[in-house]
Write a protein that holds these residues in place. Structure first.
Motif, PDB file in Angstrom:
ATOM      1  N   ALA A   1      -7.527   7.225   6.348  1.00 27.76           N
ATOM      2  CA  ALA A   1      -7.655   7.444   4.900  1.00 27.76           C
ATOM      3  C   ALA A   1      -9.050   7.904   4.524  1.00 27.76           C
ATOM      4  O   ALA A   1     -10.040   7.489   5.124  1.00 27.76           O
ATOM      5  CB  ALA A   1      -7.306   6.161   4.142  1.00 27.76           C
TER       6      ALA A   1
ATOM      7  N   PHE B   1     -13.697   6.021   1.678  1.00 22.28           N
ATOM      8  CA  PHE B   1     -13.538   5.274   2.921  1.00 22.28           C
ATOM      9  C   PHE B   1     -13.969   6.050   4.141  1.00 22.28           C
ATOM     10  O   PHE B   1     -14.792   5.613   4.908  1.00 22.28           O
ATOM     11  CB  PHE B   1     -12.089   4.827   3.053  1.00 22.28           C
ATOM     12  CG  PHE B   1     -11.880   3.793   4.092  1.00 22.28           C
ATOM     13  CD1 PHE B   1     -12.350   2.513   3.919  1.00 22.28           C
ATOM     14  CD2 PHE B   1     -11.252   4.093   5.269  1.00 22.28           C
ATOM     15  CE1 PHE B   1     -12.184   1.551   4.879  1.00 22.28           C
ATOM     16  CE2 PHE B   1     -11.065   3.141   6.247  1.00 22.28           C
ATOM     17  CZ  PHE B   1     -11.534   1.873   6.057  1.00 22.28           C
TER      18      PHE B   1
ATOM     19  N   LEU C   1      -6.024  -4.571   4.667  1.00 18.57           N
ATOM     20  CA  LEU C   1      -5.781  -3.264   4.049  1.00 18.57           C
ATOM     21  C   LEU C   1      -6.827  -2.245   4.503  1.00 18.57           C
ATOM     22  O   LEU C   1      -6.499  -1.109   4.830  1.00 18.57           O
ATOM     23  CB  LEU C   1      -5.790  -3.378   2.520  1.00 18.57           C
ATOM     24  CG  LEU C   1      -5.728  -2.051   1.758  1.00 18.57           C
ATOM     25  CD1 LEU C   1      -4.377  -1.380   1.939  1.00 18.57           C
ATOM     26  CD2 LEU C   1      -6.024  -2.282   0.281  1.00 18.57           C
ATOM     27  N   LEU C   2      -8.086  -2.646   4.539  1.00 21.45           N
ATOM     28  CA  LEU C   2      -9.148  -1.741   4.990  1.00 21.45           C
ATOM     29  C   LEU C   2      -8.923  -1.323   6.442  1.00 21.45           C
ATOM     30  O   LEU C   2      -9.139  -0.159   6.799  1.00 21.45           O
ATOM     31  CB  LEU C   2     -10.521  -2.386   4.820  1.00 21.45           C
ATOM     32  CG  LEU C   2     -10.962  -2.679   3.386  1.00 21.45           C
ATOM     33  CD1 LEU C   2     -12.318  -3.362   3.371  1.00 21.45           C
ATOM     34  CD2 LEU C   2     -10.975  -1.435   2.533  1.00 21.45           C
TER      35      LEU C   2
ATOM     36  N   ALA D   1      -6.201   1.213   6.440  1.00 16.87           N
ATOM     37  CA  ALA D   1      -6.717   2.494   5.942  1.00 16.87           C
ATOM     38  C   ALA D   1      -7.476   3.223   7.047  1.00 16.87           C
ATOM     39  O   ALA D   1      -7.323   4.439   7.217  1.00 16.87           O
ATOM     40  CB  ALA D   1      -7.610   2.265   4.726  1.00 16.87           C
TER      41      ALA D   1
ATOM     42  N   ASP E   1      -5.186   9.764   0.953  1.00 18.74           N
ATOM     43  CA  ASP E   1      -5.649   8.535   0.298  1.00 18.74           C
ATOM     44  C   ASP E   1      -4.625   7.421   0.403  1.00 18.74           C
ATOM     45  O   ASP E   1      -3.447   7.642   0.645  1.00 18.74           O
ATOM     46  CB  ASP E   1      -5.936   8.807  -1.183  1.00 18.74           C
ATOM     47  CG  ASP E   1      -6.996   9.880  -1.375  1.00 18.74           C
ATOM     48  OD1 ASP E   1      -7.966   9.895  -0.597  1.00 18.74           O
ATOM     49  OD2 ASP E   1      -6.843  10.699  -2.299  1.00 18.74           O
ATOM     50  N   ILE E   2      -5.114   6.215   0.154  1.00 22.02           N
ATOM     51  CA  ILE E   2      -4.271   5.030   0.101  1.00 22.02           C
ATOM     52  C   ILE E   2      -4.452   4.431  -1.289  1.00 22.02           C
ATOM     53  O   ILE E   2      -5.571   4.357  -1.805  1.00 22.02           O
ATOM     54  CB  ILE E   2      -4.708   3.993   1.163  1.00 22.02           C
ATOM     55  CG1 ILE E   2      -4.571   4.600   2.537  1.00 22.02           C
ATOM     56  CG2 ILE E   2      -4.021   2.658   0.961  1.00 22.02           C
ATOM     57  CD1 ILE E   2      -3.642   3.991   3.493  1.00 22.02           C
ATOM     58  N   THR E   3      -3.349   3.994  -1.872  1.00 20.13           N
ATOM     59  CA  THR E   3      -3.395   3.271  -3.135  1.00 20.13           C
ATOM     60  C   THR E   3      -2.876   1.865  -2.904  1.00 20.13           C
ATOM     61  O   THR E   3      -1.801   1.687  -2.310  1.00 20.13           O
ATOM     62  CB  THR E   3      -2.543   3.965  -4.214  1.00 20.13           C
ATOM     63  OG1 THR E   3      -3.054   5.284  -4.418  1.00 20.13           O
ATOM     64  CG2 THR E   3      -2.592   3.197  -5.529  1.00 20.13           C
ATOM     65  N   LEU E   4      -3.634   0.877  -3.337  1.00 15.15           N
ATOM     66  CA  LEU E   4      -3.164  -0.501  -3.328  1.00 15.15           C
ATOM     67  C   LEU E   4      -2.274  -0.651  -4.551  1.00 15.15           C
ATOM     68  O   LEU E   4      -2.749  -0.633  -5.683  1.00 15.15           O
ATOM     69  CB  LEU E   4      -4.334  -1.487  -3.387  1.00 15.15           C
ATOM     70  CG  LEU E   4      -3.939  -2.960  -3.482  1.00 15.15           C
ATOM     71  CD1 LEU E   4      -3.156  -3.411  -2.255  1.00 15.15           C
ATOM     72  CD2 LEU E   4      -5.184  -3.825  -3.675  1.00 15.15           C
TER      73      LEU E   4
ATOM     74  N   ASN F   1      -9.948   7.798   1.043  1.00 15.19           N
ATOM     75  CA  ASN F   1     -10.286   6.942  -0.106  1.00 15.19           C
ATOM     76  C   ASN F   1      -9.201   5.884  -0.267  1.00 15.19           C
ATOM     77  O   ASN F   1      -8.060   6.094   0.125  1.00 15.19           O
ATOM     78  CB  ASN F   1     -10.318   7.754  -1.408  1.00 15.19           C
ATOM     79  CG  ASN F   1     -11.316   8.875  -1.363  1.00 15.19           C
ATOM     80  OD1 ASN F   1     -12.511   8.652  -1.450  1.00 15.19           O
ATOM     81  ND2 ASN F   1     -10.821  10.103  -1.223  1.00 15.19           N
ATOM     82  N   ILE F   2      -9.590   4.789  -0.886  1.00 13.43           N
ATOM     83  CA  ILE F   2      -8.628   3.764  -1.285  1.00 13.43           C
ATOM     84  C   ILE F   2      -8.800   3.571  -2.788  1.00 13.43           C
ATOM     85  O   ILE F   2      -9.931   3.429  -3.273  1.00 13.43           O
ATOM     86  CB  ILE F   2      -8.861   2.428  -0.560  1.00 13.43           C
ATOM     87  CG1 ILE F   2      -8.864   2.633   0.955  1.00 13.43           C
ATOM     88  CG2 ILE F   2      -7.798   1.418  -0.967  1.00 13.43           C
ATOM     89  CD1 ILE F   2      -9.252   1.390   1.727  1.00 13.43           C
TER      90      ILE F   2
ATOM     91  N   GLY G   1       0.831  -1.192   0.000  1.00 13.75           N
ATOM     92  CA  GLY G   1       0.000   0.000   0.000  1.00 13.75           C
ATOM     93  C   GLY G   1       0.866   1.242   0.000  1.00 13.75           C
ATOM     94  O   GLY G   1       2.000   1.224   0.475  1.00 13.75           O
TER      95      GLY G   1
END
Length: 152
Positions: free
Chosen positions: A96, A145, A87-88, A91, A62-65, A98-99, A56
């Motif tokens: 966070a 999120f 991951l959630l 976040a 924000d978080i990007t996978l 948004n993901i 991540g």
């Protein structure tokens, strides 16, 4: 079974899973670069053996996978869902808003998992991923999120 933070000592195991599961895997150098400050990496272990992982990236609020990969022998057995659930939780802990993620348009199993996790399609990146025949589209997906969270 456990999910644990990864470090550079896990790179060889991560790359073995990545190479076995993907026709166009990340390079060792790209994977190694994801152990800096804005990245976080976790792995799913069965006994002491890495069975899957995700990378991540924190980008502002924000978080990007960046990558998620499961040992090809264990795909379809819930490892990916456990990693996504983790991951959630990460976040949420990071506040966070948004993901985001990108996925090959042909990867129907992953798209189905992301749909089940609440992600929705936000757009298409034309000819984004290489294939043996040229390129294929990436589906951009997102999960709003925590819109009221403070910036990380």
């Amino acid at each position: 079974m456990s999910i644990q933070a990864l470090n550079k000592t896990h790179l060889d195991a991560m790359m073995a899973i990545e190479v076995a599961a993907n026709q166009f895997p990340w390079s060792y150098k790209n994977m190694e670069s994801c152990f800096s400050g804005r990245y976080f990496n976790f792995g799913f272990f069965i006994a002491d053996e890495l069975a899957g992982f995700y990378i991540g990236e924190v980008a502002g609020p924000d978080i990007t996978l960046m990558d998620i990969c499961v040992d090809h022998k264990l795909q379809g057995q819930g490892v990916g869902a456990k990693l996504m659930t983790h991951l959630l939780a990460q976040a949420e802990a990071k506040g966070a808003e948004n993901i985001f993620l990108e996925v090959r348009a042909s990867n129907k199993a992953a798209i189905h998992l992301y749909d089940k996790m609440g992600f929705c399609e936000m757009g298409i990146r034309k000819n984004y991923y290489p294939t043996a025949e040229g390129n294929e589209d990436a589906v951009l997906m997102g999960l709003p999120f925590n819109p009221f969270a403070k910036h990380m």
